[in-house]
Design an enzyme around this catalytic site. Sequence first.
Site, PDB file in Angstrom:
ATOM      1  N   PHE A 161      66.817  34.114   0.991  1.00 56.82           N
ATOM      2  CA  PHE A 161      66.969  32.655   0.418  1.00 56.82           C
ATOM      3  C   PHE A 161      66.872  32.521  -1.077  1.00 56.82           C
ATOM      4  CE2 PHE A 161      65.652  28.194  -0.164  1.00 56.82           C
ATOM      5  CZ  PHE A 161      66.335  27.351   0.357  1.00 56.82           C
ATOM      6  N   GLU A 167      71.169  24.338   7.493  1.00 57.16           N
ATOM      7  CA  GLU A 167      70.394  24.940   6.452  1.00 57.16           C
ATOM      8  C   GLU A 167      68.910  24.849   6.590  1.00 57.16           C
ATOM      9  OE1 GLU A 167      71.600  23.592   2.588  1.00 57.16           O
ATOM     10  OE2 GLU A 167      73.806  24.293   2.725  1.00 57.16           O
TER      11      GLU A 167
END
Length: 206
Positions: free
Chosen positions: A17, A154
């Site tokens: 991430f 997401e």
Amino acid sequence: MDYRYRVENDTETYRGFFRVRRYTVAYERYRGGMGEPVERECLGRAGSAVVAALPYDPERGELIFVEQFRIGAMVAGVNPWQREIVAGFMDEKDTTPEAAIQRELEEEIGTRARRLEYVAGYFGSPGGSAGQVHLYLAEIDSSQTVAYSGIAAEGEDIAVHRLSYREALDWLAAGKLDNANTLIAMQAFLLRHPHLAAQQHSQATL
């Protein structure tokens, strides 16, 4: 005075991430001469940027905040649902920070700004992150905001809060706004638009 530094090694150590790189760097000492090389890890890269904005509606006397789960707060042992201002990363499609924050406003609260007021560019944690924050105050029509938002792909799940100026100041006094971007934005709002908060307070006491 400008000091010298020398990067001797630069290696990516993690990509997920976030991205993390490890640098071996030597830099000039205040007392003179180059110091021995040291290793430092850094989150992000040169040019990485965050955009952030505090949305406000001067006609309705409201400030808008978003609330979402934050892993850093969880690891720190505090309430992981953080009340924040709108924020996000610039991406390849964004030509300017202004374009990026307009996109983030639409994604997170459902409406774009009628007017953007630039506050400052600053580093949130220069000891370990290359990310620079571009902070704005965003004048909006709060009647156009949504109650919930977030990009499901997401993993985002966002609640949108519309607060009167007085309620927002109560949140601030109670410590419910406890992250850097939000605190800096609130300070900027109160310094730049004191008449708006004062007007709300006077109406509340009538």
